[in-house]
Structure formats: C-alpha cells, structure tokens
Write a protein that holds these residues in place. Sequence first.
Motif, PDB file in Angstrom:
ATOM      1  N   ASP A 230      20.158  44.243  55.988  1.00  0.00           N
ATOM      2  CA  ASP A 230      20.311  42.930  54.784  1.00  0.00           C
ATOM      3  C   ASP A 230      18.696  42.380  55.421  1.00  0.00           C
ATOM      4  O   ASP A 230      18.516  41.844  56.625  1.00  0.00           O
ATOM      5  CB  ASP A 230      21.723  42.405  54.441  1.00  0.00           C
ATOM      6  N   GLY A 231      18.199  42.396  54.716  1.00  0.00           N
ATOM      7  CA  GLY A 231      16.938  41.717  54.729  1.00  0.00           C
ATOM      8  C   GLY A 231      16.206  42.847  55.699  1.00  0.00           C
ATOM      9  O   GLY A 231      14.721  41.670  55.804  1.00  0.00           O
ATOM     10  N   MET A 232      16.497  43.623  55.652  1.00  0.00           N
ATOM     11  CA  MET A 232      15.650  44.539  56.350  1.00  0.00           C
ATOM     12  C   MET A 232      14.628  45.334  56.302  1.00  0.00           C
ATOM     13  O   MET A 232      13.657  46.026  56.761  1.00  0.00           O
ATOM     14  CB  MET A 232      16.514  45.302  57.967  1.00  0.00           C
ATOM     15  N   GLN A 233      14.697  45.742  54.460  1.00  0.00           N
ATOM     16  CA  GLN A 233      13.848  47.173  54.540  1.00  0.00           C
ATOM     17  C   GLN A 233      14.210  48.229  54.974  1.00  0.00           C
ATOM     18  O   GLN A 233      12.306  48.870  54.710  1.00  0.00           O
ATOM     19  CB  GLN A 233      12.689  46.515  54.132  1.00  0.00           C
ATOM     20  N   THR A 234      15.358  48.609  55.266  1.00  0.00           N
ATOM     21  CA  THR A 234      15.204  49.648  56.622  1.00  0.00           C
ATOM     22  C   THR A 234      16.023  51.171  55.619  1.00  0.00           C
ATOM     23  O   THR A 234      16.519  52.116  56.159  1.00  0.00           O
ATOM     24  CB  THR A 234      16.443  49.658  57.321  1.00  0.00           C
ATOM     25  N   GLY A 235      16.256  50.444  54.703  1.00  0.00           N
ATOM     26  CA  GLY A 235      16.873  51.603  53.473  1.00  0.00           C
ATOM     27  C   GLY A 235      18.379  50.960  53.368  1.00  0.00           C
ATOM     28  O   GLY A 235      19.247  50.466  54.506  1.00  0.00           O
ATOM     29  N   VAL A 236      18.879  51.445  52.200  1.00  0.00           N
ATOM     30  CA  VAL A 236      20.019  51.436  51.887  1.00  0.00           C
ATOM     31  C   VAL A 236      21.029  51.742  52.262  1.00  0.00           C
ATOM     32  O   VAL A 236      21.267  52.928  52.745  1.00  0.00           O
ATOM     33  CB  VAL A 236      20.435  50.926  49.961  1.00  0.00           C
ATOM     34  N   ASN A 237      22.054  51.833  53.332  1.00  0.00           N
ATOM     35  CA  ASN A 237      23.522  52.815  53.480  1.00  0.00           C
ATOM     36  C   ASN A 237      24.364  52.842  52.302  1.00  0.00           C
ATOM     37  O   ASN A 237      25.574  53.083  52.314  1.00  0.00           O
ATOM     38  CB  ASN A 237      24.466  51.745  54.116  1.00  0.00           C
ATOM     39  N   VAL A 238      23.335  54.291  52.125  1.00  0.00           N
ATOM     40  CA  VAL A 238      24.118  54.963  50.859  1.00  0.00           C
ATOM     41  C   VAL A 238      25.624  55.632  51.140  1.00  0.00           C
ATOM     42  O   VAL A 238      26.343  56.074  50.297  1.00  0.00           O
ATOM     43  CB  VAL A 238      23.085  56.036  50.346  1.00  0.00           C
ATOM     44  N   ASP A 239      25.670  56.630  52.757  1.00  0.00           N
ATOM     45  CA  ASP A 239      26.791  57.087  53.128  1.00  0.00           C
ATOM     46  C   ASP A 239      27.914  56.623  53.355  1.00  0.00           C
ATOM     47  O   ASP A 239      29.490  56.554  52.622  1.00  0.00           O
ATOM     48  CB  ASP A 239      26.308  57.604  54.330  1.00  0.00           C
ATOM     49  N   ALA A 240      28.144  55.014  53.618  1.00  0.00           N
ATOM     50  CA  ALA A 240      28.880  54.193  53.590  1.00  0.00           C
ATOM     51  C   ALA A 240      29.517  53.635  52.402  1.00  0.00           C
ATOM     52  O   ALA A 240      30.823  52.847  52.368  1.00  0.00           O
ATOM     53  CB  ALA A 240      28.510  52.710  54.485  1.00  0.00           C
ATOM     54  N   THR A 241      28.673  53.183  51.375  1.00  0.00           N
ATOM     55  CA  THR A 241      27.836  52.404  49.960  1.00  0.00           C
ATOM     56  C   THR A 241      29.369  53.796  49.428  1.00  0.00           C
ATOM     57  O   THR A 241      30.616  53.691  48.743  1.00  0.00           O
ATOM     58  CB  THR A 241      27.489  52.239  49.648  1.00  0.00           C
ATOM     59  N   LYS A 242      29.064  54.846  49.180  1.00  0.00           N
ATOM     60  CA  LYS A 242      29.639  55.849  48.406  1.00  0.00           C
ATOM     61  C   LYS A 242      30.876  56.300  49.321  1.00  0.00           C
ATOM     62  O   LYS A 242      31.679  56.688  48.255  1.00  0.00           O
ATOM     63  CB  LYS A 242      28.792  56.815  49.074  1.00  0.00           C
ATOM     64  N   SER A 243      31.175  55.608  50.089  1.00  0.00           N
ATOM     65  CA  SER A 243      32.700  56.487  50.937  1.00  0.00           C
ATOM     66  C   SER A 243      33.087  55.133  50.582  1.00  0.00           C
ATOM     67  O   SER A 243      34.269  55.271  50.037  1.00  0.00           O
ATOM     68  CB  SER A 243      31.936  56.168  52.680  1.00  0.00           C
ATOM     69  N   LEU A 244      33.063  54.057  49.978  1.00  0.00           N
ATOM     70  CA  LEU A 244      33.494  52.937  50.518  1.00  0.00           C
ATOM     71  C   LEU A 244      34.578  53.659  48.707  1.00  0.00           C
ATOM     72  O   LEU A 244      35.206  53.480  48.394  1.00  0.00           O
ATOM     73  CB  LEU A 244      33.039  51.980  50.489  1.00  0.00           C
ATOM     74  N   ALA A 245      33.420  53.656  47.744  1.00  0.00           N
ATOM     75  CA  ALA A 245      33.269  53.818  45.762  1.00  0.00           C
ATOM     76  C   ALA A 245      34.316  54.317  46.092  1.00  0.00           C
ATOM     77  O   ALA A 245      35.409  54.549  45.566  1.00  0.00           O
ATOM     78  CB  ALA A 245      32.146  53.875  45.640  1.00  0.00           C
ATOM     79  N   GLU A 246      34.500  55.905  46.792  1.00  0.00           N
ATOM     80  CA  GLU A 246      34.940  56.889  46.463  1.00  0.00           C
ATOM     81  C   GLU A 246      36.994  56.788  47.048  1.00  0.00           C
ATOM     82  O   GLU A 246      36.869  57.328  46.755  1.00  0.00           O
ATOM     83  CB  GLU A 246      34.696  58.253  47.284  1.00  0.00           C
ATOM     84  N   GLU A 247      37.003  55.571  47.471  1.00  0.00           N
ATOM     85  CA  GLU A 247      38.114  55.493  48.279  1.00  0.00           C
ATOM     86  C   GLU A 247      38.798  54.734  47.569  1.00  0.00           C
ATOM     87  O   GLU A 247      39.833  54.005  48.063  1.00  0.00           O
ATOM     88  CB  GLU A 247      38.033  55.039  49.447  1.00  0.00           C
ATOM     89  N   ILE A 248      38.320  53.792  46.491  1.00  0.00           N
ATOM     90  CA  ILE A 248      38.675  52.453  46.119  1.00  0.00           C
ATOM     91  C   ILE A 248      38.496  52.618  44.511  1.00  0.00           C
ATOM     92  O   ILE A 248      37.344  53.743  43.733  1.00  0.00           O
ATOM     93  CB  ILE A 248      38.493  51.239  46.418  1.00  0.00           C
ATOM     94  N   GLU A 249      39.686  52.262  43.171  1.00  0.00           N
ATOM     95  CA  GLU A 249      39.248  52.106  42.021  1.00  0.00           C
ATOM     96  C   GLU A 249      37.726  51.311  41.321  1.00  0.00           C
ATOM     97  O   GLU A 249      38.007  51.159  40.310  1.00  0.00           O
ATOM     98  CB  GLU A 249      40.825  52.287  41.075  1.00  0.00           C
ATOM     99  N   ILE A 250      37.957  50.386  42.388  1.00  0.00           N
ATOM    100  CA  ILE A 250      37.459  49.425  41.993  1.00  0.00           C
ATOM    101  C   ILE A 250      36.068  49.180  42.538  1.00  0.00           C
ATOM    102  O   ILE A 250      35.148  49.854  43.469  1.00  0.00           O
ATOM    103  CB  ILE A 250      37.739  47.900  43.016  1.00  0.00           C
ATOM    104  N   PRO A 251      34.619  48.842  40.393  1.00  0.00           N
ATOM    105  CA  PRO A 251      33.401  49.368  40.658  1.00  0.00           C
ATOM    106  C   PRO A 251      32.997  49.098  42.415  1.00  0.00           C
ATOM    107  O   PRO A 251      33.490  47.482  42.521  1.00  0.00           O
ATOM    108  CB  PRO A 251      32.636  49.305  39.303  1.00  0.00           C
ATOM    109  N   VAL A 252      32.110  49.293  42.334  1.00  0.00           N
ATOM    110  CA  VAL A 252      31.047  49.216  44.063  1.00  0.00           C
ATOM    111  C   VAL A 252      29.155  48.710  43.727  1.00  0.00           C
ATOM    112  O   VAL A 252      29.152  49.156  42.643  1.00  0.00           O
ATOM    113  CB  VAL A 252      31.448  49.512  45.156  1.00  0.00           C
ATOM    114  N   ILE A 253      29.408  47.446  43.966  1.00  0.00           N
ATOM    115  CA  ILE A 253      27.785  46.581  44.004  1.00  0.00           C
ATOM    116  C   ILE A 253      26.951  47.167  45.208  1.00  0.00           C
ATOM    117  O   ILE A 253      27.745  46.643  46.215  1.00  0.00           O
ATOM    118  CB  ILE A 253      28.044  45.416  43.077  1.00  0.00           C
TER     119      ILE A 253
END
Length: 242
Positions: free
Chosen positions: A171-194
């Motif tokens: 956060d705030g580092m502009q080093t790139g979003v953590n795509v893998d972790a965000t995708k993993s969370l989205a795939e594991e739950i039914e709730i939409p992820v931002i």
Amino acid sequence: MVIIPAIDLKDGKCVRLLQGDFNRVTVYSDHPAEMARLWREKGAERLHLVDLDGSVAGAPVNAGIIRQIVREVSLPVEIGGGIRDLATAKSYLDMGVQWVILGTAALKDRVLVYKACEMFPGRIILGIDAANGKVAVEGWTEQSEMTASELAKSYENRGVAAVVYTDISRDGMQTGVNVDATKSLAEEIEIPVIASGGVATLEDIKKLLPLEEAGISGVIVGKALYSGAISLEEAIRLTKRV
C-alpha cells in the motif's frame, strides 16, 4: 470493473501513507473536498474514503469533511476508519454515505458486523487488510494470526456487499498490486472483492480485468493517481473497452 479513487484523511487533509505507517505521510491536498470534486470531474463513479485518524482513535475524527464530500460530490461513497459500533455506521449512512467499511470490527466484534448486515443489508463492506497473509487491525497497528481467507469465509451468506482486500506491504508503495493473493481470495469466497494496495501503472489494471469472472469487482487506486503515474480517465477507458 470500477476504478475507485482513494481519499485518505488525516488531520483534515488528503494524504497517503507508505505501508500504513503514520510516520511516513505525504500530504496531497489541504482540501479533501476539492480532491473529491476533481476525481468526479475526471470520470470517477465512486469514491473510497478512509478516516485514518478515526482508525486509530476507534471513533470518527474527520466526519465533518466526509459530510462535506457527500454533500458536495454526487457520487456513491464508501467510508472506513473508526467505525466500531452501529450508531456510527448509521450516522454515516444517514448522512448519505452508500457503504460503510468494517475492518477491526470484522475481526474483533462479529456480533456487531452480523447486526450491521441485518440492519443495513447490502451497505456493509468488510475491510480486510493483510500483512504476509495475516489480518491486521487497529489502523494496521496490530496483526492477528487469522488469514484473510478465513475471516472472509466467516461472513459468507451474511449480506456483505463486498470485501476490500488490501496488501499492506504494497500500500502506497506503487510496487504493483498483489494479483495472486487477491485472485486467490476472490476464488475462495462468494462475496465480491475490491482490490487495493500497490496499484502502480495501467498494467496493474490490465492484470486485474480478466479476473472479474473470479469475483474481483473493483480496484482502489491511491498514490498512483496523486503522483500522476496513472491517469484516471485512461484507467476508466481501459475498463470500458473490455
């Protein structure tokens, strides 16, 4: 996928922190409402506000500014930071905020969050902030042993509108979003992820767009907008072309 500009409030100003560190603050505007109007003029469809002072105090500190933004900027607003009881959630919703974000309460006061979801269906967002995969609370000053996935799953079928997932290390580092972790969370739950934290360039947006099918419905962009690394208009156009 919606692009959501972030407006973080500290001492009445619009700021950005590095990795959630209150000692590493950059002030971008003394007038947060003006920033909100700017993002609206550039095409924003929604705003993400955080009362940083409130997140540490455990109660609203910048509510007056938030009220001004809601009143003057005709956009849906989500607000997090210092919302630890139903009265505070109700006061924000009554002033015109569209969604309230519960972070610390999501971990420490499940009964409160369950009640909030019952009282305000579709208007409660879980704020899950993680460092090394573990949930952090109290304005990121305290780390738990629970994973983001475990916490999110415990709120399935409760009427939660979305989960804002932030990788604190980025956060705030502009080093790139953590795509893998965000995708993993989205795939594991039914709730939409931002997605939130570390968005640096339009390439990060491009990486997230194919993941809408996995449940990623939006992305919060902060420092990259303020530094000029990302043009809000270009980011929005990119989402519309898909």
